[in-house]
Every structure is written in C-alpha cells, then in structure tokens.
Design an enzyme around this catalytic site. Structure first.
Site, short mmCIF file in Angstrom:
data_model
loop_
_atom_site.label_atom_id
_atom_site.label_comp_id
_atom_site.label_asym_id
_atom_site.label_seq_id
_atom_site.Cartn_x
_atom_site.Cartn_y
_atom_site.Cartn_z
N THR A 90 2.72 7.13 1.37
CA THR A 90 3.73 8.06 1.87
C THR A 90 4.77 8.45 0.81
O THR A 90 5.18 7.61 0.01
CB THR A 90 4.46 7.41 3.09
OG1 THR A 90 3.47 7.05 4.05
CG2 THR A 90 5.46 8.35 3.72
N GLU A 113 0.85 11.74 17.43
CA GLU A 113 0.50 13.18 17.34
C GLU A 113 -0.67 13.38 16.38
O GLU A 113 -1.59 14.16 16.64
CB GLU A 113 1.71 14.01 16.88
CG GLU A 113 2.85 14.08 17.89
CD GLU A 113 3.63 12.79 18.03
OE1 GLU A 113 3.74 12.03 17.04
OE2 GLU A 113 4.12 12.50 19.14
N GLY A 149 4.33 12.76 4.63
CA GLY A 149 4.22 11.64 5.58
C GLY A 149 2.95 11.80 6.39
O GLY A 149 1.88 11.31 6.00
N SER A 150 3.05 12.56 7.48
CA SER A 150 1.85 12.81 8.30
C SER A 150 0.80 13.58 7.52
O SER A 150 -0.37 13.54 7.86
CB SER A 150 2.23 13.63 9.55
OG SER A 150 3.11 12.87 10.34
N GLU A 174 0.89 4.19 10.22
CA GLU A 174 -0.58 4.27 10.14
C GLU A 174 -1.12 5.49 10.91
O GLU A 174 -2.18 5.44 11.53
CB GLU A 174 -1.24 2.96 10.58
CG GLU A 174 -0.70 1.79 9.75
CD GLU A 174 -1.71 0.72 9.40
OE1 GLU A 174 -2.92 0.96 9.56
OE2 GLU A 174 -1.27 -0.33 8.93
N ARG A 184 -5.90 1.16 11.73
CA ARG A 184 -5.51 1.58 13.09
C ARG A 184 -6.10 0.66 14.15
O ARG A 184 -5.49 0.39 15.18
CB ARG A 184 -5.98 3.02 13.32
CG ARG A 184 -5.11 4.00 12.60
CD ARG A 184 -5.67 5.38 12.47
NE ARG A 184 -4.79 6.12 11.57
CZ ARG A 184 -5.10 7.23 10.93
NH1 ARG A 184 -6.29 7.77 11.08
NH2 ARG A 184 -4.22 7.81 10.14
N PHE A 228 0.88 -1.19 0.00
CA PHE A 228 0.00 0.00 0.00
C PHE A 228 0.90 1.22 0.00
O PHE A 228 1.71 1.40 0.93
CB PHE A 228 -0.87 -0.05 1.26
CG PHE A 228 -1.68 1.19 1.52
CD1 PHE A 228 -2.92 1.38 0.90
CD2 PHE A 228 -1.23 2.16 2.42
CE1 PHE A 228 -3.68 2.52 1.17
CE2 PHE A 228 -1.99 3.30 2.70
CZ PHE A 228 -3.21 3.47 2.06
C1 LIG Z 1 8.55 0.79 9.10
C2 LIG Z 1 7.58 1.67 8.38
C3 LIG Z 1 6.63 1.12 7.55
C4 LIG Z 1 5.75 1.95 6.85
N1 LIG Z 1 4.86 1.40 5.97
C5 LIG Z 1 4.14 2.21 5.13
C6 LIG Z 1 3.35 1.67 4.08
O1 LIG Z 1 3.26 0.45 3.89
N2 LIG Z 1 2.71 2.54 3.23
C7 LIG Z 1 2.78 3.89 3.40
O2 LIG Z 1 2.18 4.60 2.61
N3 LIG Z 1 3.51 4.44 4.42
C8 LIG Z 1 4.19 3.63 5.27
N4 LIG Z 1 4.97 4.16 6.28
C9 LIG Z 1 5.00 5.61 6.46
C10 LIG Z 1 4.40 6.09 7.76
O3 LIG Z 1 3.00 6.04 7.71
C11 LIG Z 1 4.97 7.50 8.02
O4 LIG Z 1 6.33 7.33 8.37
C12 LIG Z 1 4.22 8.24 9.11
O5 LIG Z 1 2.93 8.58 8.68
C13 LIG Z 1 4.94 9.50 9.56
O6 LIG Z 1 5.35 10.26 8.45
P1 LIG Z 1 6.88 10.78 8.37
O7 LIG Z 1 7.76 9.61 8.60
O8 LIG Z 1 7.04 11.53 7.12
O9 LIG Z 1 7.05 11.75 9.60
P2 LIG Z 1 6.66 13.32 9.62
O10 LIG Z 1 5.31 13.51 9.04
O11 LIG Z 1 7.78 14.11 9.05
O12 LIG Z 1 6.55 13.59 11.18
C14 LIG Z 1 7.70 13.83 12.01
C15 LIG Z 1 7.19 14.09 13.42
O13 LIG Z 1 6.35 15.26 13.43
C16 LIG Z 1 5.06 14.91 13.94
N5 LIG Z 1 4.06 15.69 13.21
C17 LIG Z 1 3.91 15.78 11.87
N6 LIG Z 1 2.86 16.56 11.56
C18 LIG Z 1 2.33 16.97 12.74
C19 LIG Z 1 1.24 17.78 13.10
N7 LIG Z 1 0.42 18.30 12.18
N8 LIG Z 1 0.99 17.98 14.42
C20 LIG Z 1 1.77 17.44 15.37
N9 LIG Z 1 2.83 16.65 15.08
C21 LIG Z 1 3.11 16.42 13.79
C22 LIG Z 1 4.91 13.43 13.70
O14 LIG Z 1 3.97 12.84 14.57
C23 LIG Z 1 6.33 12.95 13.97
O15 LIG Z 1 6.52 12.83 15.35
C24 LIG Z 1 5.81 3.34 7.02
C25 LIG Z 1 6.77 3.90 7.90
C26 LIG Z 1 7.66 3.08 8.56
C27 LIG Z 1 8.69 3.71 9.46
#
Ligand SMILES: Cc1cc2nc3c(=O)[nH]c(=O)nc-3n(C[C@H](O)[C@H](O)[C@H](O)COP(=O)(O)OP(=O)(O)OC[C@H]3O[C@@H](n4cnc5c(N)ncnc54)[C@H](O)[C@@H]3O)c2cc1C
Length: 383
Positions: A128, A369, A133-134, A365, A245, A125
């Site tokens: 990201t 935060e 990401g978030s 997922e 989730r 899936f």
């Molecule tokens: C092992 C692993 C497997 C994964 N598998 C998949 C997959 O199969 N498919 C897929 O699509 N994705 C996948 N992901 C992606 C995962 O969903 C994202 O890593 C996650 O959503 C966080 O995004 P980011 O890593 O870009 O962190 P960021 O979005 O850069 O966040 C960094 C920090 O800031 C915080 N933050 C960000 N925005 C806000 C806000 N608005 N308010 C408060 N805090 C905030 C976050 O909580 C985090 O602590 C995977 C990730 C990992 C590590």
C-alpha cells in the site's frame, strides 16, 4: 461444493498446544497489550520458544511447514486471543513470508527463512502507498536497476509489523511501460541506508501490532534481493492476498466462537425481569443468529481452503469467504455488546476491545467493496 481437507492429528495437537499457550501466556497479558499498545518482550521470547513464528515455514528451514489447512486451523485458535498478538503472528506467518517461501531462490531461503522461523527476524509486507490503497496498481515506488543494485524510491503506508520487522517484502515498479506486469517484489532489510520507518500509527484497535509508514530515498539494495523474476510482483501479491483473505476469514470464525461462548455464558448468569437473560426469547434468537453467521462463515472459509488446496485459483471463493466472514463478525460482535448491555460497553470486560478490533477486517487485505467488485467482475466476465 469442494469439501475441506481433514485436519491431521499433528495439526490438531499443535492447535491444542497453541490454545494452551494462549490461555496461559497471552490472555493474562492481553489487558496490558491493549493498554500499552505493545507486546511485552517476555511474551515475544516465549512465542519464539513456542515456535509460533515458524508455523508456515518449511521444516527444512526450521519451521513447522503448515499448509493452508493447518494455517487456518491455527488462525481459528488465534481468534480466541488478543487481536494485536494474533495479527503480528498471522501477518508474519502469512503475507510476510509467503513471497520468500514461494518465489525465493535457494540462497534467499537459506539466508532469511531460518531466522524468520525462529522469530529472530520478523517480516512485513509492503504494498500500500498513499495514493494506492484499494488500487495497488497505482503505486509510484520505483526500483531502478543500476549494475548489481536496484535503487528504490517511494513511500509505503500502513505496514503491519513495521516497527518490529527486520525483513520486508516490498513491491515496486521496475518497468512502468508494462503496467502491473512491470511491478516486482524485493526483499528489503531493515537498517539499510535510504530506508526509514516512520512512527507507529495510533489506531482504533489491533493494539500491540504496529502499523507504520516506510520511506525509500535512493535506497540501494543488492540485485540478488529481487524475488523471482522482474514483473512477478503484482501477480505474487494477488496470490498472497487471496490466501491471506482466507486466513483472515478463519480468524474471524475463531473470534465469533469466542464471542458466542462468552455471550451464552453471560446470558446464563445475568438475571433481569425475574428471569435469566437466557430465558428471554428475543435474546435467544440473537444468540442463534450469531451461531448461524459463524457457521455460514466457516462453511465459506472451508470451501475457499478446499479450492486453493485442490490447486484452483480460489479468487471468487476467497473473496466470498472474506466479505461474508468479516461482515458476519461485525454483526456478531455488535450483538455480543448488546446482549451484555452496559457491561458490553466497559473496557474491562473485553467485548468492547473486540468491537474495535473487528472493524479492521472489513478494510485490510482488500475492503468489502473490493471483494464485491472481484465477485461481480467474475460473474459478469464474458466467456
Ligand atoms: C491497520 C492496517 C494494517 C494494514 N496493513 C497493511 C500491510 O501490512 N501491508 C500493506 O501493503 N497494506 C496494509 N494496509 C493497507 C490496507 O490494505 C488498505 O488500507 C486497504 O486496501 C484500503 O486502502 P485505502 O486505505 O487506501 O482506502 P481507499 O482505497 O482510499 O478506499 C476508501 C474507500 O473507498 C472504497 N473503494 C475504493 N475503491 C473502490 C472501488 N473501486 N469500488 C468501490 N469502492 C471502492 C474502499 O472500499 C473504502 O471503503 C493496512 C491498513 C490498515 C488500516
């Protein structure tokens, strides 16, 4: 509070079979999975024969047709074994097949689901991206319609199962002017020109389950690979993640169960200061807190399951269950390491592995935060 649905005798029987499979086939290979960061091919084959890849795929396509109640019951059982193995199966039977089972047309279902049910084709899936990401709405991957094809360009990162998957559900922008309503979902087959899969990331935990980036460079896919209508991708991704989730929460409950029983067992056998650890009140209270956290997590998970099964959106319930269960697991595994003392820090014992594995559930997922943002957003919404 809406109460959870009963687990049917069929699901109970399936849980027992999965529990036996884990004990006899997965657990003996768990150390090797952890050290080699790969699932042995014989275990993959046994898993296919066991039917684990088809758990949630409708029976008419060769699966077991489990609903969310059944899926979560199995996730709890899977929480008792190797986390990478559980994630490979959980992702395939969850977010990686939901798009096709819920949005796919008859032709797409017939083409993909039987092979995904048998485990011949594994799913991924892809939402990201490096800058999204978030905030997945910030994605840049585009899919431009050209006759009977779409041309995909962009990058995805951290995609679970990427190294072994044959079929990916990929979100891409079909109409930038419409914002999130211009994001669509596509089925993309491994191996087509213009689609490459990067190298497997080295991770803190979740060993055995691959995570890798995807790249699309003028990648042409048939227009018939669009899932649902154009613009349905984002809403579908959110729905998929809401159920996802809840399943993550269910797995956390299973992981806490195992940590609690292992810790209780250890407390009864280890003696310090002339008495068993089990007879030290301070440690008893730590163990009690572990069980309280697990039971509260289970209650919230059951509430979320019941809400979704009753046809509710379940956004608040799913986010509450996820943030609570994943953070409860963090506290429980930390206490388990502490009560095991030096032994808890030793790789061979396995608690240390769970300590590392457990860290991911607060990130993927939707991070803790983001769950809190969702909960607060709903609480503060103007009527
Ligand atoms: C092992 C692993 C497997 C994964 N598998 C998949 C997959 O199969 N498919 C897929 O699509 N994705 C996948 N992901 C992606 C995962 O969903 C994202 O890593 C996650 O959503 C966080 O995004 P980011 O890593 O870009 O962190 P960021 O979005 O850069 O966040 C960094 C920090 O800031 C915080 N933050 C960000 N925005 C806000 C806000 N608005 N308010 C408060 N805090 C905030 C976050 O909580 C985090 O602590 C995977 C990730 C990992 C590590």
């Amino acid at each position: 509070m809406t109460m959870a649905h009963e687990i049917t005798p069929e699901v109970k029987m399936l849980c027992d079979e999965v529990e036996r499979f884990i004990r006899e086939q997965v657990e003996p290979r768990s150390r090797a999975i952890e050290e080699n960061d790969a699932i042995p091919s014989d275990l993959m084959q046994l898993t296919r024969e066991m039917g684990l890849f088809g758990l949630t795929i409708p029976e008419e396509y060769g699966g077991s047709g489990l609903n969310l109640v059944g899926k979560c019951a199995i996730e709890e059982v899977m929480g008792h074994t190797n986390y990478g193995f559980a994630t490979l199966i959980g992702n395939h039977t969850g977010i990686s097949t939901t798009g096709i089972t819920s949005l796919g047309n008859a032709v797409q279902k017939k083409k993909y689901l039987p092979k995904m049910a048998s485990g011949e084709w594994i799913g991924g899936f892809a939402l990201t991206e490096p800058q999204a990401g978030s905030d997945p709405a910030a994605m840049l991957t585009t899919a431009v319609r050209k006759g009977d094809r779409y041309i995909l360009n962009g990058e995805k990162i951290y995609i679970t199962n990427a190294s072994v998957a044959q079929v990916f559900t990929v979100m891409a922008i079909t109409d930038k002017s419409k914002g999130v309503k211009g994001i669509s979902a596509f089925i993309v087959d491994r191996g087509i020109p213009g689609f490459s899969i990067g190298k497997n990331e080295l991770k803190m935990g979740m060993h055995g389950c691959s995570t890798a980036p995807l790249a699309f460079t003028d990648c042409e896919i048939p227009a018939e690979n669009l899932l649902g209508a154009e613009g349905m991708g984002y809403v579908q991704a959110l729905k998929t993640l809401t159920a996802g989730r809840v399943t993550v929460s269910a797995r956390c409950c299973g992981m806490m169960d195992k940590l609690i029983s292992r810790t209780a067992e250890y407390m009864k056998t280890r003696t310090q200061g002339g008495k068993r650890l089990a007879d030290h009140q301070g440690l008893q209270w730590m163990l009690a807190d572990m069980a309280i956290a697990r039971d509260a997590a289970r209650g919230l998970t059951q509430r979320a399951i019941a809400t979704l099964m009753a046809g509710g959106r379940g956004t608040m319930e799913a986010s509450t269950a996820k943030v609570y269960s994943t953070e409860a697991l963090g506290r429980v595994v930390d206490a388990a390491v502490q009560i095991h003392g030096g032994m808890g820090y030793m790789r061979e014992v396995g608690i240390e592995t769970t300590f590392r594995d457990a860290r991911i559930v607060r990130i993927y997922e939707g991070s803790s935060e983001i769950q809190r943002n969702i909960i607060a957003g709903l609480l503060l919404k103007d009527d």
